[in-house]
Design a protein around this motif. Structure first.
Motif, PDB file in Angstrom:
ATOM      1  N   ALA A 282       0.864  -1.190   0.000  1.00 46.70           N
ATOM      2  CA  ALA A 282       0.000   0.000   0.000  1.00 46.70           C
ATOM      3  C   ALA A 282       0.895   1.232   0.000  1.00 46.70           C
ATOM      4  O   ALA A 282       2.105   1.123   0.203  1.00 46.70           O
ATOM      5  N   PHE A 283       0.290   2.389  -0.232  1.00 42.76           N
ATOM      6  CA  PHE A 283       1.036   3.638  -0.153  1.00 42.76           C
ATOM      7  C   PHE A 283       1.058   4.142   1.285  1.00 42.76           C
ATOM      8  O   PHE A 283       0.076   3.997   2.019  1.00 42.76           O
ATOM      9  N   VAL A 284       2.191   4.732   1.665  1.00 38.80           N
ATOM     10  CA  VAL A 284       2.289   5.372   2.981  1.00 38.80           C
ATOM     11  C   VAL A 284       2.851   6.780   2.786  1.00 38.80           C
ATOM     12  O   VAL A 284       3.626   7.018   1.866  1.00 38.80           O
ATOM     13  N   PRO A 285       2.457   7.721   3.649  1.00 40.72           N
ATOM     14  CA  PRO A 285       2.944   9.095   3.493  1.00 40.72           C
ATOM     15  C   PRO A 285       4.425   9.207   3.871  1.00 40.72           C
ATOM     16  O   PRO A 285       4.914   8.460   4.717  1.00 40.72           O
ATOM     17  N   GLU A 286       5.104  10.152   3.240  1.00 40.58           N
ATOM     18  CA  GLU A 286       6.510  10.384   3.577  1.00 40.58           C
ATOM     19  C   GLU A 286       6.594  11.298   4.785  1.00 40.58           C
ATOM     20  O   GLU A 286       5.907  12.315   4.853  1.00 40.58           O
ATOM     21  N   LYS A 287       7.410  10.886   5.724  1.00 39.95           N
ATOM     22  CA  LYS A 287       7.535  11.633   6.979  1.00 39.95           C
ATOM     23  C   LYS A 287       8.866  11.306   7.603  1.00 39.95           C
ATOM     24  O   LYS A 287       9.483  10.290   7.244  1.00 39.95           O
ATOM     25  N   ASN A 288       9.334  12.119   8.553  1.00 43.36           N
ATOM     26  CA  ASN A 288      10.572  11.770   9.248  1.00 43.36           C
ATOM     27  C   ASN A 288      10.230  10.982  10.516  1.00 43.36           C
ATOM     28  O   ASN A 288       9.069  10.634  10.744  1.00 43.36           O
ATOM     29  N   LYS A 289      11.234  10.704  11.337  1.00 44.35           N
ATOM     30  CA  LYS A 289      10.991   9.812  12.487  1.00 44.35           C
ATOM     31  C   LYS A 289      10.106  10.459  13.557  1.00 44.35           C
ATOM     32  O   LYS A 289       9.698   9.804  14.510  1.00 44.35           O
ATOM     33  N   TRP A 290       9.801  11.751  13.417  1.00 40.02           N
ATOM     34  CA  TRP A 290       8.885  12.421  14.338  1.00 40.02           C
ATOM     35  C   TRP A 290       7.474  12.493  13.763  1.00 40.02           C
ATOM     36  O   TRP A 290       6.563  13.018  14.395  1.00 40.02           O
ATOM     37  N   GLY A 291       7.325  12.011  12.533  1.00 37.30           N
ATOM     38  CA  GLY A 291       6.019  12.089  11.883  1.00 37.30           C
ATOM     39  C   GLY A 291       5.824  13.364  11.085  1.00 37.30           C
ATOM     40  O   GLY A 291       4.731  13.632  10.584  1.00 37.30           O
ATOM     41  N   GLN A 297       4.778  22.272   9.209  1.00 40.08           N
ATOM     42  CA  GLN A 297       3.830  22.349  10.331  1.00 40.08           C
ATOM     43  C   GLN A 297       2.889  21.147  10.369  1.00 40.08           C
ATOM     44  O   GLN A 297       2.023  21.072  11.241  1.00 40.08           O
ATOM     45  N   VAL A 298       3.005  20.248   9.409  1.00 40.53           N
ATOM     46  CA  VAL A 298       2.046  19.132   9.325  1.00 40.53           C
ATOM     47  C   VAL A 298       2.715  17.811   9.692  1.00 40.53           C
ATOM     48  O   VAL A 298       3.750  17.444   9.119  1.00 40.53           O
ATOM     49  N   TYR A 299       2.112  17.113  10.638  1.00 41.29           N
ATOM     50  CA  TYR A 299       2.624  15.825  11.108  1.00 41.29           C
ATOM     51  C   TYR A 299       1.564  14.736  10.869  1.00 41.29           C
ATOM     52  O   TYR A 299       0.373  15.032  10.771  1.00 41.29           O
ATOM     53  N   ILE A 300       2.040  13.491  10.822  1.00 37.38           N
ATOM     54  CA  ILE A 300       1.127  12.352  10.687  1.00 37.38           C
ATOM     55  C   ILE A 300       1.519  11.300  11.712  1.00 37.38           C
ATOM     56  O   ILE A 300       2.710  11.039  11.914  1.00 37.38           O
ATOM     57  N   ALA A 301       0.524  10.698  12.375  1.00 41.67           N
ATOM     58  CA  ALA A 301       0.811   9.634  13.335  1.00 41.67           C
ATOM     59  C   ALA A 301      -0.251   8.551  13.232  1.00 41.67           C
ATOM     60  O   ALA A 301      -1.328   8.771  12.678  1.00 41.67           O
ATOM     61  N   GLY A 302       0.066   7.396  13.777  1.00 43.48           N
ATOM     62  CA  GLY A 302      -0.891   6.292  13.809  1.00 43.48           C
ATOM     63  C   GLY A 302      -0.894   5.491  12.516  1.00 43.48           C
ATOM     64  O   GLY A 302       0.012   5.615  11.684  1.00 43.48           O
ATOM     65  N   ASP A 303      -1.938   4.686  12.348  1.00 46.10           N
ATOM     66  CA  ASP A 303      -2.018   3.807  11.181  1.00 46.10           C
ATOM     67  C   ASP A 303      -2.066   4.584   9.865  1.00 46.10           C
ATOM     68  O   ASP A 303      -1.723   4.041   8.819  1.00 46.10           O
ATOM     69  N   GLY A 304      -2.493   5.818   9.904  1.00 45.16           N
ATOM     70  CA  GLY A 304      -2.502   6.646   8.691  1.00 45.16           C
ATOM     71  C   GLY A 304      -1.106   6.915   8.162  1.00 45.16           C
ATOM     72  O   GLY A 304      -0.929   7.307   7.014  1.00 45.16           O
ATOM     73  N   ALA A 320       4.944  12.366  17.971  1.00 38.45           N
ATOM     74  CA  ALA A 320       4.655  13.557  17.160  1.00 38.45           C
ATOM     75  C   ALA A 320       4.347  14.757  18.051  1.00 38.45           C
ATOM     76  O   ALA A 320       4.789  15.884  17.774  1.00 38.45           O
ATOM     77  N   ALA A 321       3.605  14.512  19.140  1.00 42.44           N
ATOM     78  CA  ALA A 321       3.257  15.614  20.050  1.00 42.44           C
ATOM     79  C   ALA A 321       4.517  16.222  20.672  1.00 42.44           C
ATOM     80  O   ALA A 321       4.613  17.442  20.839  1.00 42.44           O
ATOM     81  N   LEU A 322       5.484  15.376  21.001  1.00 43.37           N
ATOM     82  CA  LEU A 322       6.751  15.885  21.558  1.00 43.37           C
ATOM     83  C   LEU A 322       7.456  16.775  20.545  1.00 43.37           C
ATOM     84  O   LEU A 322       7.961  17.851  20.878  1.00 43.37           O
ATOM     85  N   ALA A 323       7.502  16.321  19.302  1.00 41.06           N
ATOM     86  CA  ALA A 323       8.160  17.094  18.254  1.00 41.06           C
ATOM     87  C   ALA A 323       7.476  18.443  18.066  1.00 41.06           C
ATOM     88  O   ALA A 323       8.136  19.472  17.913  1.00 41.06           O
ATOM     89  N   ILE A 324       6.142  18.420  18.107  1.00 42.47           N
ATOM     90  CA  ILE A 324       5.372  19.657  17.922  1.00 42.47           C
ATOM     91  C   ILE A 324       5.605  20.595  19.111  1.00 42.47           C
ATOM     92  O   ILE A 324       5.830  21.799  18.939  1.00 42.47           O
ATOM     93  N   ALA A 325       5.604  20.035  20.306  1.00 41.39           N
ATOM     94  CA  ALA A 325       5.861  20.855  21.503  1.00 41.39           C
ATOM     95  C   ALA A 325       7.254  21.461  21.427  1.00 41.39           C
ATOM     96  O   ALA A 325       7.465  22.627  21.808  1.00 41.39           O
ATOM     97  N   GLY A 326       8.200  20.695  20.928  1.00 38.53           N
ATOM     98  CA  GLY A 326       9.557  21.209  20.769  1.00 38.53           C
ATOM     99  C   GLY A 326       9.606  22.315  19.728  1.00 38.53           C
ATOM    100  O   GLY A 326      10.210  23.373  19.933  1.00 38.53           O
ATOM    101  N   GLU A 327       8.928  22.080  18.623  1.00 41.55           N
ATOM    102  CA  GLU A 327       8.886  23.030  17.518  1.00 41.55           C
ATOM    103  C   GLU A 327       8.278  24.367  17.974  1.00 41.55           C
ATOM    104  O   GLU A 327       8.732  25.435  17.574  1.00 41.55           O
ATOM    105  N   ASP A 337      13.967  14.985  23.172  1.00 42.15           N
ATOM    106  CA  ASP A 337      14.719  13.766  22.864  1.00 42.15           C
ATOM    107  C   ASP A 337      14.700  12.777  24.029  1.00 42.15           C
ATOM    108  O   ASP A 337      14.566  11.576  23.819  1.00 42.15           O
ATOM    109  N   ALA A 338      14.790  13.290  25.231  1.00 45.46           N
ATOM    110  CA  ALA A 338      14.799  12.406  26.401  1.00 45.46           C
ATOM    111  C   ALA A 338      13.456  11.707  26.554  1.00 45.46           C
ATOM    112  O   ALA A 338      13.390  10.512  26.838  1.00 45.46           O
ATOM    113  N   ALA A 339      12.384  12.443  26.311  1.00 45.46           N
ATOM    114  CA  ALA A 339      11.051  11.840  26.459  1.00 45.46           C
ATOM    115  C   ALA A 339      10.762  10.849  25.333  1.00 45.46           C
ATOM    116  O   ALA A 339      10.013   9.890  25.516  1.00 45.46           O
TER     117      ALA A 339
END
Lengths: 468, 101
Positions: A282-291, A297-304, A320-327, A337-339
């Motif tokens: 199947a196709f999956v979206p391209e994202k980095n290790k934080w989603g 500004q757009v992140y993806i998480a979960g089965d999507g 993803a939430a950690l990355a967004i909070a960091g951003e 990173d620690a969390a």
């Protein structure tokens, strides 16, 4: 016009856990979900259902309770019954609740729209009475309804779970028609045995379900092929080949399933690139290790973001939430990173068994390459033969097929034919699915009425005035 | 129009309310998922396709397949995304889109 630090689309495990983690970090969160109750499909209506149907649904279902309860947080605004139909400028989200449309704009957006059942075009799959196994789960969880006189057909762990739940409830299926073969299982052991050992928890659950099915005496056929559903106005029987001969089982419902795939509609509608994942087929979206996607500004998480199951989804939501909070400066990079470290370890454990499962229960070949006369686009009733014919006269990509015969142009917008059209064209043209590509998904990604659109005019005017 | 119900309902004590489908009265559980309650009441098919006129009932129950489309107050809606309310007047969406060209 509402604003928030983070807008989350989808209140399944990924969206719920992300919303809470972001709220804990001090971000304001708007959580949009189409259902009236949080939980997504896997934990559908969990607060009510876990209370009254725990014995049937099993212990894993309870995990959803904690996620739903965690949404009670001053920073989380959960908007229920919200159908998202368009995303503009990457983070401005248009949605409708009870016929009234609104916008909400986030500094960041998290897409957590989960999975869809992999399309399973077999003859008769459009007949009333043919449904997905997931639909049976939803009927049980939300409505307390059990499908009687049913056959389960296809493959994968969900098939066993649904069958076991039906047995516990006293409405066992007439039969389990399984498409995987012994060779598939052996190949999985050979290639992914280590993963299976690391992911033993998941596999133990599967074995537990199988032994439950054995003791309840449900008839199982494995290595099934040539599956076809019979009936004139409604399902009457299922036919297939197994144990070296043709079989026929009378039933009034057929529950189909051969895995789930990422629901990519939302991400595609804002141009997030996707690539073909051969193991998930199947196709999956391209994202980095934080989603994080190509849109910063757009992140993806979960089965999507690629299938990993409910527990993995909850973890990727937190990451993803950690990355967004960091951003957004709510936490430092070091805190982020620690969390994330223990979360990544948990995620590896959750995903360890996935390659084994994908290899042991590959999609049913007869539905990946259906016979010419089989309908593959349910909405526009386009057949597999039609797609092959378009390829023969020069059609290379899924978007072009729309001009030839309208597949993907009905109300479901390709959700249940897109992957089949890609696979059929790829095979007919001797191209890879990657090079064949997928439908271009355009908004509105869910229907919106003219009245709802008109109602937005005032909001847009207000926004302009504020801007001036 | 009516086919035998293939769904067994676990008791939950909800109030039954009257809705109509294609002119016939049905008693459905108030607040229940409309598509599920219609299926359990043996209502079907929900619609006939505009292309070939084939009968259709819900397929995915999660708002993705659009096979449970019904018409309510002039708007075509996904029954699986709606709740049962007293007095709902439901009909099959008018077929005939295929005749437009």
């Amino acid at each position: 016009m509402t604003e928030a630090d983070l807008v989350v689309i989808g209140a399944g495990p990924a969206g719920m856990s992300a919303a809470r983690a972001a709220a804990d970090a001090g971000l304001s969160v708007v959580l949009l979900d189409e259902q009236r109750k949080a939980g997504g499909q896997i934990y559908r209506d969990v607060v009510r259902a876990a209370k009254v149907r725990a014995d049937i649904l099993g212990p894993d279902f309870h995990k959803g309770l904690e996620l739903v309860h965690a949404l009670r947080h001053a920073n989380i605004h959960h908007i229920t019954g919200a159908t998202v139909w368009q995303i503009e400028r990457n983070t401005r989200v248009a949605y409708t609740v009870e016929g009234a449309a609104s916008f909400v704009t986030g500094k960041c957006l998290l897409i957590a729209t989960g999975a869809l059942e992999r399309p399973i075009p077999v003859p008769g799959w459009t007949l009333p009475g043919a449904m997905t196994a997931g639909a049976a789960q939803i009927l049980l969880k939300q409505s307390g309804m059990l499908v009687e006189n049913a056959v389960l057909a296809g493959c994968g762990p969900l098939l066993y779970l649904v069958a076991a739940q039906m047995c516990r409830a006293g409405t066992p299926p007439q039969a389990l028609v399984e498409t995987q073969s012994t060779a598939n299982i052996l190949a999985a052991v050979l290639h992914h045995g280590m993963g299976a050992i690391q992911g033993w928890r998941q596999l133990a659950k599967g074995l537990g379900l199988l032994s439950e099915l054995r003791s309840s005496g449900v008839k199982r056929f494995t290595g099934a092929s040539a599956i076809a559903i019979e009936g004139s106005e409604h399902v009457e029987a299922i036919r297939f080949t197994a144990r070296g001969r043709r079989q026929r089982v009378e039933c009034s419902t057929v529950l189909l399933h051969h895995g789930v795939v990422a629901n990519t509609q939302t991400a595609r509608s804002i141009g997030v690139p996707h690539h073909w994942d051969e193991l998930q087929r199947a196709f999956v979206p391209e994202k980095n290790k934080w989603g994080r996607t190509v849109h910063p500004q757009v992140y993806i998480a979960g089965d999507g973001a690629g299938i990993g199951g409910a527990d993995a989804a909850a973890i990727t939501g937190r990451i993803a939430a950690l990355a967004i909070a960091g951003e957004l400066g709510a936490i430092t990079q070091a805190e982020r990173d620690a969390a994330a470290l223990p979360l990544r370890r948990d995620l590896r454990r959750e995903l360890a068994a996935r390659p084994f499962i994908d290899r042991a229960y590959p999609p049913y070949g007869g539905a990946l390459s259906p016979a010419d006369e089989t309908i593959i686009c349910r909405c526009e009733e386009v057949t597999a033969g039609d797609i092959r014919k378009y390829a023969k006269i020069g059609c290379r990509g899924p978007n072009q097929t729309k001009a030839f015969g309208r597949p993907g142009m009905g109300p479901c917008q390709g959700r249940y034919c897109g992957l089949t059209v890609t696979e059929l064209l790829a095979a007919a043209n001797g191209l890879s699915p990657q090079d064949t590509g997928y439908y271009r998904i355009r908004p509105p990604i869910k229907p919106v009425t003219l009245g709802e659109l008109a109602g937005l005019a005032k909001q847009i005017e207000d926004e302009k005035e504020t801007a001036q | 129009m009516k086919t035998a119900s293939q769904l067994r309902k676990l008791a939950d004590g909800s109030r039954l309310v009257r809705v109509t489908f294609a002119g016939t009265d049905f008693q459905l559980r108030e607040g229940g998922n409309l598509a599920a309650e219609m299926l359990a009441a043996g209502i079907g098919p929900f619609r006939y396709t505009p292309v070939s006129g084939a009968p259709r009932n819900p397929y995915c129950m999660m708002g993705a397949c659009f096979d449970c489309l019904v018409e309510i107050d002039g708007v075509i809606r996904q029954a699986c995304m709606m709740e049962v309310r007293e007095g709902l007047s439901i009909s099959r969406p008018a077929a005939g889109e295929a005749e437009h060209d």
